[in-house]
Design an enzyme around this catalytic site. Sequence first.
Site, mmCIF file in Angstrom:
data_model
loop_
_atom_site.group_PDB
_atom_site.id
_atom_site.type_symbol
_atom_site.label_atom_id
_atom_site.label_comp_id
_atom_site.label_asym_id
_atom_site.label_seq_id
_atom_site.Cartn_x
_atom_site.Cartn_y
_atom_site.Cartn_z
ATOM 1 N N SER A 155 15.132 9.057 -5.498
ATOM 2 C CA SER A 155 16.502 8.442 -6.354
ATOM 3 C C SER A 155 17.202 7.769 -5.300
ATOM 4 O O SER A 155 16.960 6.707 -4.701
ATOM 5 C CB SER A 155 17.395 9.919 -6.715
ATOM 6 O OG SER A 155 18.518 9.451 -7.329
ATOM 7 N N ASP A 246 14.712 9.417 -18.049
ATOM 8 C CA ASP A 246 15.675 9.146 -16.908
ATOM 9 C C ASP A 246 16.109 7.815 -17.139
ATOM 10 O O ASP A 246 15.295 6.748 -17.392
ATOM 11 C CB ASP A 246 14.984 9.113 -15.463
ATOM 12 C CG ASP A 246 15.567 9.082 -14.227
ATOM 13 O OD1 ASP A 246 16.696 9.155 -14.462
ATOM 14 O OD2 ASP A 246 14.822 8.960 -13.172
ATOM 15 N N HIS A 276 15.066 13.098 -14.293
ATOM 16 C CA HIS A 276 15.340 12.675 -13.177
ATOM 17 C C HIS A 276 15.429 14.184 -12.072
ATOM 18 O O HIS A 276 15.920 14.979 -12.402
ATOM 19 C CB HIS A 276 16.697 12.030 -12.916
ATOM 20 C CG HIS A 276 16.966 11.524 -11.714
ATOM 21 N ND1 HIS A 276 16.657 10.303 -11.457
ATOM 22 C CD2 HIS A 276 17.796 11.887 -10.599
ATOM 23 C CE1 HIS A 276 16.902 9.784 -10.228
ATOM 24 N NE2 HIS A 276 17.630 10.906 -9.779
#
Length: 303
Positions: A155, A246, A276
């Site tokens: 991320s 996501d 995610h």
Amino acid sequence: MIIGRRRAETMDFAPGMAEVLAEDARLSPLGDMAAATFWAEGARHVADIRDLTFEGAAGQAQAARLYRSREGRTPVLLYIHGGGWSGGSIALNERAARELAAESGWSVLSISYRLAPAHPFPAGLDDCRAALAWLRREGPALGLDTDRIAVGGTSAGANLAMATALAEKQQGLAKLLLFYGVFGADFSTPSYERFAAGPGLTRERMQHLFSLYDPQGERDREPLITPLLADLAGLPPALLIAAECDVLCSDSERMADALRRAGVETSLHIEPGVTHGFINRGRLLPAATAALHRAAGFLAGRP
């Protein structure tokens, strides 16, 4: 190549994904330590785990944790946790770090860095670069092959990993391992439109996280915030692993395309039916373990 693509419109969850979302909701009010403990249960054994500190870019002490896969000199992955540049921890990534070390034969150095909003861009990135410099200096004494350093993360950590690789392009990194990264600042991509309200990470949340990390609004012109703006030529081979359900899925697709156009050896895998943050959820989600196995194979050079 693109592996494992499924039509996102179906919203079919992978086995265990619904249970993960329910468990995340239960753990959320209990805090990060409770979540870290729950998701790390049953994680893979590795030869050695050592808590370390390195000097951050402002001279401050920063925590790091070294996972040794085996005795002897090993290549090493510098692993940068996610959390929207404003949260996350080494502990929350225990399962992924152990799995990557155990499966790849590499060691994994998982690092901390200063967090927004108290420390906006470029503080966190500067700490990641300081960690890389520290690893190059101190790695040999730790039994690490500093001629074979990969950089990776999840991320916002994947964003920082890419930015570190761009800033240190002349340092000869071995590989890039990027899980569901933040690479652009376009909130109207197909995945942002499709999953604006979730499940999991939302468009509104991502916009807020950008405002914390980049309060000066530099993201439309600064490639170290928005790597899709960068000259990507000369980067090492990269594996991108994205989550189908996501808001950031299109970021990985666009980054993979941009890397290939720049002549970088690149593979993209989109994990079907997951959201995610999925790779540390292997206690309930077989797809998480499978994705980490794929990532470990990339590090190890397995086909």
